[in-house]
Every structure is written in structure tokens, then in C-alpha cells.
Design a protein around this motif. Structure first.
Motif, short mmCIF file in Angstrom:
data_model
loop_
_atom_site.label_atom_id
_atom_site.label_comp_id
_atom_site.label_asym_id
_atom_site.label_seq_id
_atom_site.Cartn_x
_atom_site.Cartn_y
_atom_site.Cartn_z
N ILE A 130 0.84 -1.21 0.00
CA ILE A 130 0.00 0.00 0.00
C ILE A 130 0.87 1.25 0.00
CG2 ILE A 130 -1.62 1.34 1.40
CD1 ILE A 130 -2.94 -1.31 2.17
N ASN A 131 1.93 1.25 0.82
CA ASN A 131 2.82 2.41 0.87
C ASN A 131 3.49 2.65 -0.47
OD1 ASN A 131 2.21 2.98 3.53
ND2 ASN A 131 3.93 1.80 4.35
N LYS A 132 3.93 1.59 -1.14
CA LYS A 132 4.55 1.75 -2.46
C LYS A 132 3.56 2.34 -3.47
CE LYS A 132 8.01 -1.90 -2.17
NZ LYS A 132 8.43 -3.21 -2.68
N GLU B 131 3.11 6.01 -2.72
CA GLU B 131 4.27 6.78 -3.16
C GLU B 131 4.25 6.94 -4.68
OE1 GLU B 131 7.60 4.66 -1.61
OE2 GLU B 131 7.19 5.29 0.46
N GLN B 132 3.91 5.87 -5.38
CA GLN B 132 3.85 5.92 -6.84
C GLN B 132 2.76 6.89 -7.30
OE1 GLN B 132 5.99 4.56 -8.96
NE2 GLN B 132 4.93 5.57 -10.63
N HIS B 133 1.62 6.83 -6.63
CA HIS B 133 0.51 7.73 -6.97
C HIS B 133 0.93 9.18 -6.73
CE1 HIS B 133 -3.54 9.22 -7.49
NE2 HIS B 133 -3.48 9.81 -6.29
N LEU B 134 1.60 9.45 -5.61
CA LEU B 134 2.06 10.80 -5.32
C LEU B 134 3.06 11.27 -6.37
CD1 LEU B 134 2.01 13.18 -3.33
CD2 LEU B 134 3.86 12.07 -2.10
N ALA B 135 3.97 10.39 -6.74
CA ALA B 135 4.96 10.75 -7.76
C ALA B 135 4.28 11.02 -9.11
CB ALA B 135 5.99 9.63 -7.91
N ASP B 136 3.30 10.19 -9.45
CA ASP B 136 2.58 10.40 -10.71
C ASP B 136 1.83 11.73 -10.71
OD1 ASP B 136 3.52 8.00 -11.61
OD2 ASP B 136 1.65 6.90 -11.22
#
Length: 169
Positions: free
Chosen positions: A148-150, A153-158
């Protein structure tokens, strides 16, 4: 004109003892005279206003014009058939039938050929030691948390990349 008489009429007016003729005299005094003493000048607006209200009237066709504007539209009665009356119930039944059908399809898709065992007496624990079971559950939950954390983080980066692209455009 005798201002004493006007003052007496005003006193009677405030005590509600004047006749209609005397009130008309007060109105005409304040309408006609331009040189009114200062102590009587404060009453002038009251009597001039009353006179102006009496002069302003409604036209003879006022009632007919208002009634024409306010006339209510004619409401026609609709014929309701038996199907029309039960249409909301039929729609609700159709929605429920679709939901039950989708649930059955999903159940067969997920469980496939597995036979579901609803006999709880035949269930056995997979772990004999509670500490081992706790460690297994903890590790599974930890893996879930990392996943979930990954994804966050990916969603935030996107989303940051998308905003940077929007700013560049």
C-alpha cells in the motif's frame, strides 16, 4: 389663518376625537399653505402623505388585469393504467434481480469448482502454536502495508509529474 384653531384640531386629532371634516381641514391647511410655522412644520409630511395616498387610486380595470395574470392553468387528469401504477415496483424488482444475478455470477467466478464446506465442525487450525500463527499474520499484514505504501508513493509521484507537465505547458 388662525394657528390656534389648527393646534386645537391637532390636539383633538392625536386624541382621536376629530371628525372627518376636521381632518379634511387639517389636510387642506397643510396642502395649501406654504408659510407654515416651524412648530407645525413637523406635521406637514403626515397630512400631505395622507392626501397623496387618497389621490392615488387604482384604475377600474385593475381587478380584471390582476385576475388575468393570476389565472390558474387548467390541470388535466392523466389516465393511469395498472402497469403505470406498478411501474416503480417493477423497476425495483428488476434492479434486485440484476444484482442477485451478478452476485451469483461473481460467486461462481471466484470459487469456480471449489466445493464450499459449511460444516464448521470439520475445520482444523493450520497452526498448532499461536505464536507461529501470530508471526505469519504479522508478516502478511506487513507485506500488505508495504504494498500500500509503495502504491501511495507511486501515486504521489505520478500526480507531481502530472502537475509539473501542466505547468510546463
Amino acid at each position: 389663518m388662525d394657528y390656534k384653531y389648527i393646534e386645537q384640531l391637532l390636539e383633538q386629532y392625536w386624541r382621536c376625537e376629530t371628525s372627518l371634516i376636521e381632518e379634511e381641514q387639517l389636510r387642506s391647511f397643510f396642502m395649501m399653505h406654504k408659510d407654515i410655522p416651524a412648530h407645525l412644520l413637523k406635521y406637514r409630511d403626515l397630512f400631505v402623505y395622507q392626501q397623496l395616498q387618497q389621490e392615488v387610486g387604482l384604475s377600474t380595470d385593475f381587478d380584471t388585469r390582476v385576475l388575468a395574470e393570476v389565472e390558474k392553468p387548467v390541470v388535466r387528469a392523466r389516465k393511469l393504467t395498472l402497469i403505470g401504477r406498478f411501474m416503480p415496483v417493477l423497476k425495483a424488482a428488476a434492479v434486485i434481480a440484476v444484482m442477485v444475478s451478478l452476485g451469483n455470477v461473481a460467486q461462481h467466478t471466484f470459487f469456480g469448482n471449489d466445493q464450499l464446506d459449511y460444516n464448521y465442525e470439520t475445520y482444523q487450525d493450520t497452526y498448532d502454536d499461536p505464536e507461529v500463527a501470530y508471526k505469519e499474520v504479522s508478516s502478511a499484514l506487513m507485506m500488505l502495508s508495504e504494498g500500500i505504501n509503495k502504491s501511495q508513493e507511486q501515486h504521489l509521484a505520478d500526480s507531481v509529474d502530472a502537475k509539473v507537465e501542466m505547468i510546463k505547458e
